[in-house]
Design a protein around this motif. Structure first.
Motif, PDB file in Angstrom:
ATOM      1  N   THR A   1       0.861  -1.188  -0.126  1.00  0.00           N
ATOM      2  CA  THR A   1      -0.048   0.023  -0.105  1.00  0.00           C
ATOM      3  C   THR A   1       0.907   1.291   0.033  1.00  0.00           C
ATOM      4  O   THR A   1       1.773   1.242   0.813  1.00  0.00           O
ATOM      5  CB  THR A   1      -0.993   0.220   1.281  1.00  0.00           C
ATOM      6  N   ALA A   2       0.595   2.312  -0.911  1.00  0.00           N
ATOM      7  CA  ALA A   2       1.512   3.582  -0.957  1.00  0.00           C
ATOM      8  C   ALA A   2       0.658   4.670  -1.137  1.00  0.00           C
ATOM      9  O   ALA A   2      -0.352   4.672  -1.773  1.00  0.00           O
ATOM     10  CB  ALA A   2       2.560   3.147  -2.303  1.00  0.00           C
ATOM     11  N   ALA A   3       1.278   5.762  -0.528  1.00  0.00           N
ATOM     12  CA  ALA A   3       0.722   6.968  -0.890  1.00  0.00           C
ATOM     13  C   ALA A   3       1.481   7.540  -2.172  1.00  0.00           C
ATOM     14  O   ALA A   3       2.717   7.392  -2.131  1.00  0.00           O
ATOM     15  CB  ALA A   3       1.140   8.145   0.173  1.00  0.00           C
ATOM     16  N   THR A   4       0.378   7.867  -3.138  1.00  0.00           N
ATOM     17  CA  THR A   4       1.094   8.314  -4.418  1.00  0.00           C
ATOM     18  C   THR A   4       0.197   9.638  -4.824  1.00  0.00           C
ATOM     19  O   THR A   4      -0.725   9.939  -4.132  1.00  0.00           O
ATOM     20  CB  THR A   4       0.886   7.398  -5.525  1.00  0.00           C
ATOM     21  N   ILE A   5       0.959  10.440  -5.931  1.00  0.00           N
ATOM     22  CA  ILE A   5       0.260  11.535  -6.406  1.00  0.00           C
ATOM     23  C   ILE A   5      -0.418  10.996  -7.625  1.00  0.00           C
ATOM     24  O   ILE A   5       0.260  10.282  -8.289  1.00  0.00           O
ATOM     25  CB  ILE A   5       1.255  12.606  -6.666  1.00  0.00           C
ATOM     26  N   ALA A   6      -1.526  11.408  -7.769  1.00  0.00           N
ATOM     27  CA  ALA A   6      -2.450  11.033  -9.119  1.00  0.00           C
ATOM     28  C   ALA A   6      -1.370  11.099 -10.404  1.00  0.00           C
ATOM     29  O   ALA A   6      -0.739  12.358 -10.425  1.00  0.00           O
ATOM     30  CB  ALA A   6      -3.755  11.943  -9.371  1.00  0.00           C
ATOM     31  N   ALA A   7      -1.375  10.115 -11.245  1.00  0.00           N
ATOM     32  CA  ALA A   7      -0.722   9.946 -12.289  1.00  0.00           C
ATOM     33  C   ALA A   7      -0.337  11.417 -13.005  1.00  0.00           C
ATOM     34  O   ALA A   7      -1.165  11.793 -13.636  1.00  0.00           O
ATOM     35  CB  ALA A   7      -1.002   8.788 -13.128  1.00  0.00           C
TER      36      ALA A   7
ATOM     37  N   ALA B   1      10.288  19.539 -16.983  1.00  0.00           N
ATOM     38  CA  ALA B   1      10.519  20.273 -15.478  1.00  0.00           C
ATOM     39  C   ALA B   1      10.716  19.457 -14.367  1.00  0.00           C
ATOM     40  O   ALA B   1      10.683  18.222 -14.266  1.00  0.00           O
ATOM     41  CB  ALA B   1       9.271  20.999 -15.157  1.00  0.00           C
ATOM     42  N   ILE B   2      11.731  20.280 -13.410  1.00  0.00           N
ATOM     43  CA  ILE B   2      12.019  19.422 -12.220  1.00  0.00           C
ATOM     44  C   ILE B   2      10.983  19.720 -11.172  1.00  0.00           C
ATOM     45  O   ILE B   2      10.596  21.033 -11.033  1.00  0.00           O
ATOM     46  CB  ILE B   2      13.495  20.166 -11.738  1.00  0.00           C
ATOM     47  N   VAL B   3      10.257  18.796 -10.548  1.00  0.00           N
ATOM     48  CA  VAL B   3       9.402  19.210  -9.555  1.00  0.00           C
ATOM     49  C   VAL B   3       9.944  18.648  -8.028  1.00  0.00           C
ATOM     50  O   VAL B   3      10.535  17.615  -7.955  1.00  0.00           O
ATOM     51  CB  VAL B   3       8.047  18.517  -9.918  1.00  0.00           C
ATOM     52  N   VAL B   4       9.221  19.270  -7.138  1.00  0.00           N
ATOM     53  CA  VAL B   4       9.594  19.021  -5.726  1.00  0.00           C
ATOM     54  C   VAL B   4       8.265  18.744  -4.853  1.00  0.00           C
ATOM     55  O   VAL B   4       7.451  19.841  -4.900  1.00  0.00           O
ATOM     56  CB  VAL B   4      10.508  20.040  -4.816  1.00  0.00           C
ATOM     57  N   GLY B   5       7.979  17.716  -4.239  1.00  0.00           N
ATOM     58  CA  GLY B   5       6.831  17.609  -3.394  1.00  0.00           C
ATOM     59  C   GLY B   5       7.176  17.258  -1.991  1.00  0.00           C
ATOM     60  O   GLY B   5       8.234  16.839  -1.697  1.00  0.00           O
ATOM     61  N   LYS B   6       6.176  17.450  -1.122  1.00  0.00           N
ATOM     62  CA  LYS B   6       6.260  17.260   0.228  1.00  0.00           C
ATOM     63  C   LYS B   6       5.112  16.337   1.033  1.00  0.00           C
ATOM     64  O   LYS B   6       3.992  16.685   0.710  1.00  0.00           O
ATOM     65  CB  LYS B   6       6.461  18.626   1.023  1.00  0.00           C
TER      66      LYS B   6
ATOM     67  N   HIS C   1       2.627  11.581   8.321  1.00  0.00           N
ATOM     68  CA  HIS C   1       1.617  10.408   8.022  1.00  0.00           C
ATOM     69  C   HIS C   1       1.536   9.962   6.588  1.00  0.00           C
ATOM     70  O   HIS C   1       0.648   9.060   6.299  1.00  0.00           O
ATOM     71  CB  HIS C   1       0.215  10.857   8.592  1.00  0.00           C
ATOM     72  N   GLY C   2       2.281  10.665   5.724  1.00  0.00           N
ATOM     73  CA  GLY C   2       2.342   9.998   4.400  1.00  0.00           C
ATOM     74  C   GLY C   2       1.378  10.793   3.494  1.00  0.00           C
ATOM     75  O   GLY C   2       0.960  10.450   2.380  1.00  0.00           O
ATOM     76  N   ARG C   3       0.765  11.927   3.944  1.00  0.00           N
ATOM     77  CA  ARG C   3      -0.261  12.703   3.183  1.00  0.00           C
ATOM     78  C   ARG C   3       0.581  13.925   2.479  1.00  0.00           C
ATOM     79  O   ARG C   3       1.479  14.505   3.078  1.00  0.00           O
ATOM     80  CB  ARG C   3      -1.258  13.351   4.253  1.00  0.00           C
ATOM     81  N   LEU C   4       0.358  14.067   1.263  1.00  0.00           N
ATOM     82  CA  LEU C   4       0.603  15.378   0.720  1.00  0.00           C
ATOM     83  C   LEU C   4       0.448  16.790   1.411  1.00  0.00           C
ATOM     84  O   LEU C   4      -0.964  16.866   1.806  1.00  0.00           O
ATOM     85  CB  LEU C   4       0.026  15.326  -0.691  1.00  0.00           C
ATOM     86  N   VAL C   5       1.577  17.486   1.504  1.00  0.00           N
ATOM     87  CA  VAL C   5       1.093  18.718   2.251  1.00  0.00           C
ATOM     88  C   VAL C   5       0.626  19.867   1.293  1.00  0.00           C
ATOM     89  O   VAL C   5       1.183  20.573   0.727  1.00  0.00           O
ATOM     90  CB  VAL C   5       2.395  19.248   2.677  1.00  0.00           C
TER      91      VAL C   5
ATOM     92  N   GLY D   1      -1.555  27.223   3.465  1.00  0.00           N
ATOM     93  CA  GLY D   1      -0.805  26.166   4.495  1.00  0.00           C
ATOM     94  C   GLY D   1      -0.077  25.031   3.712  1.00  0.00           C
ATOM     95  O   GLY D   1       0.273  24.318   4.592  1.00  0.00           O
ATOM     96  N   GLY D   2      -0.084  25.158   2.632  1.00  0.00           N
ATOM     97  CA  GLY D   2       0.678  23.766   1.612  1.00  0.00           C
ATOM     98  C   GLY D   2       1.888  23.997   1.579  1.00  0.00           C
ATOM     99  O   GLY D   2       2.386  25.443   1.717  1.00  0.00           O
ATOM    100  N   TYR D   3       2.432  23.068   0.862  1.00  0.00           N
ATOM    101  CA  TYR D   3       4.001  23.326   0.310  1.00  0.00           C
ATOM    102  C   TYR D   3       3.686  23.684  -1.197  1.00  0.00           C
ATOM    103  O   TYR D   3       3.467  23.025  -1.847  1.00  0.00           O
ATOM    104  CB  TYR D   3       4.610  21.709   0.463  1.00  0.00           C
TER     105      TYR D   3
END
Length: 407
Positions: A28-34, A59-64, A68-72, A79-81
């Motif tokens: 089971t994994a936390a992912t970002i929609a394709a 492009a170069i992308v950075v996510g956080k 708890h494995g939830r996208l900020v 309040g997001g990244y």
């Protein structure tokens, strides 16, 4: 446009139901929609939040992600990244992410991040604030682009305690280190006018590096000569960018060829004693070697200084990390289907009896692995990509999938 923009994405929780095979676990994994993103690197903050760096299109992308494995992602644009949890470094040209490093604050919360990449044969170095915005104090744009003199490919990045950025790259046939100040200016006191160059006599390729507490830099790469068989290169540079003549018998570097050298994927990490643990792949096995700070092998590690892990299918090691007395090596196997594999070794290079099956666990996760990141509690997080989307998986300290992640 020479600026950074943000990319809004959505969180998707997926369960991989295909059986992993003998000894494996469905994942089971936390992912970002394709979104066409391939993760190249990831790092973890002391608060157990994770940042990933990848390439999406050109492009170069950075996510956080939070602990708890939830996208900020924030709420209503606040309040997001970055924006929606991701930021895009919109540099001119076609960019490819290579590495990310983090800076922790003194109060245990996450801080800034630095990203290295390649843009049309040049290297790119960017600095993001803790909110995922371009740092205006770094070259006013938040990034610098540099031509190191050849066909350049970024390989690693680090942040010094003073906030300067160090970048490792391959330039032509050379391994190159360069340093930029906190304000994004080339530090001309480093190396030779801001650049330290290593060539061991062949076609040298940079792989990874680690920064010691004393400021010295442990660099690992490969070198290929007319035999076309890659040799391991391990070098030590002083904080000022000179080869350390106290390392490897006075040369500042060692070049190991022959059957003892990993054939691909050398990565490096430092343990509490500042020994360098180099992990890679040889003949389909995970291989780890430990070197003392002077460049000599620790012959008490594994068997005569080397620990080999044989898996059920040919494997490729792509990440290594340490937590206390434990050493984690992660990668993928390529049998009838691709699986993720993690090995935990003791500080003596022996399989950990309390992790997986004799120190190794395999997972029914059919993607790539770019990093293994132990949390403060010693639970390894795997970061990679699956089906064009970033993915995170967390294991328990015994090597089983943590069903509480993400939550």
């Amino acid at each position: 446009m020479n600026r950074m923009t943000a990319l809004a994405v959505a969180v998707l929780l997926i369960t991989l139901t295909q059986p992993a095979g003998p000894g494996g676990h469905p994942a089971t994994a936390a992912t970002i929609a394709a979104n066409g993103t391939e993760v190249a690197s990831a790092e973890i903050f002391t608060d157990n939040s994770v940042v990933v760096a990848g390439t999406r299109g050109t492009a170069i992308v950075v996510g956080k992600y939070d602990s708890h494995g939830r996208l900020v992602a924030g709420h209503d644009g606040r309040g997001g990244y970055g924006t929606g949890g991701f930021a895009t470094i919109d540099s001119p040209g076609a960019g490819t992410a290579a590495a990310i490093a983090v800076e922790n604050t003194g109060n245990g919360t996450s801080g800034a991040a630095a990203v290295a990449g390649t843009v049309d044969g040049d290297v790119l170095l960017a600095r993001l604030t803790k909110e995922g915005q371009p740092d205006p104090a770094f070259n006013s744009t938040g990034y610098v682009r540099a031509d190191l003199g050849g066909d350049d490919t970024a390989a690693g990045v680090a942040i010094t305690p003073a906030g300067a950025l160090l970048l490792l790259a391959t330039s032509g046939d050379d391994i190159v280190l360069t340093k930029y100040t906190r304000r994004g200016r080339l530090d001309t006191a480093f190396g030779n006018h801001g650049k330290a160059v290593l060539n061991t006599g062949g076609k040298d390729t940079a792989a990874a590096f680690a920064q010691r507490p004393d400021g010295k830099l442990v660099v690992v790469g490969t070198s290929t000569d007319r035999t076309a068989v890659p040799a391991l290169v391990l070098a030590l540079f002083t904080p000022s960018g000179q080869l350390d003549k106290h390392f490897a018998g006075g040369t500042g570097y060692l070049r190991e060829s022959g059957p003892q050298a990993p054939r691909s994927g050398p990565v490096v990490v430092l343990d509490d004693a500042q020994d360098a643990i180099v992990a890679g792949t040889r003949n389909g096995d995970f291989v780890a070697t430990r070197y003392h700070p002077d460049g000599t092998r620790d012959t008490r590690f594994g068997t005569t200084g080397e620990a080999t892990t044989h898996l059920d299918a040919p494997a490729t090691a792509t990440a290594v990390n340490v937590h206390g007395d434990s050493i984690y090596i992660a990668g993928t196997t390529t049998g009838s289907t691709t699986r993720a594999a993690v090995t935990r070794l003791t500080s003596r290079g022996r399989p950990s009896p309390h992790f997986g099956d004799n120190g190794t666990t395999t997972l029914g996760y059919h993607g790539t692995i770019a990093a293994v990141l132990p949390t403060t509690a010693g639970m390894p997080i795997l970061s990679g990509s699956k089906d064009g989307a970033p993915a995170l998986l967390r294991l328990t300290t015994t090597g089983t999938l943590d069903a509480r992640y993400p939550r």
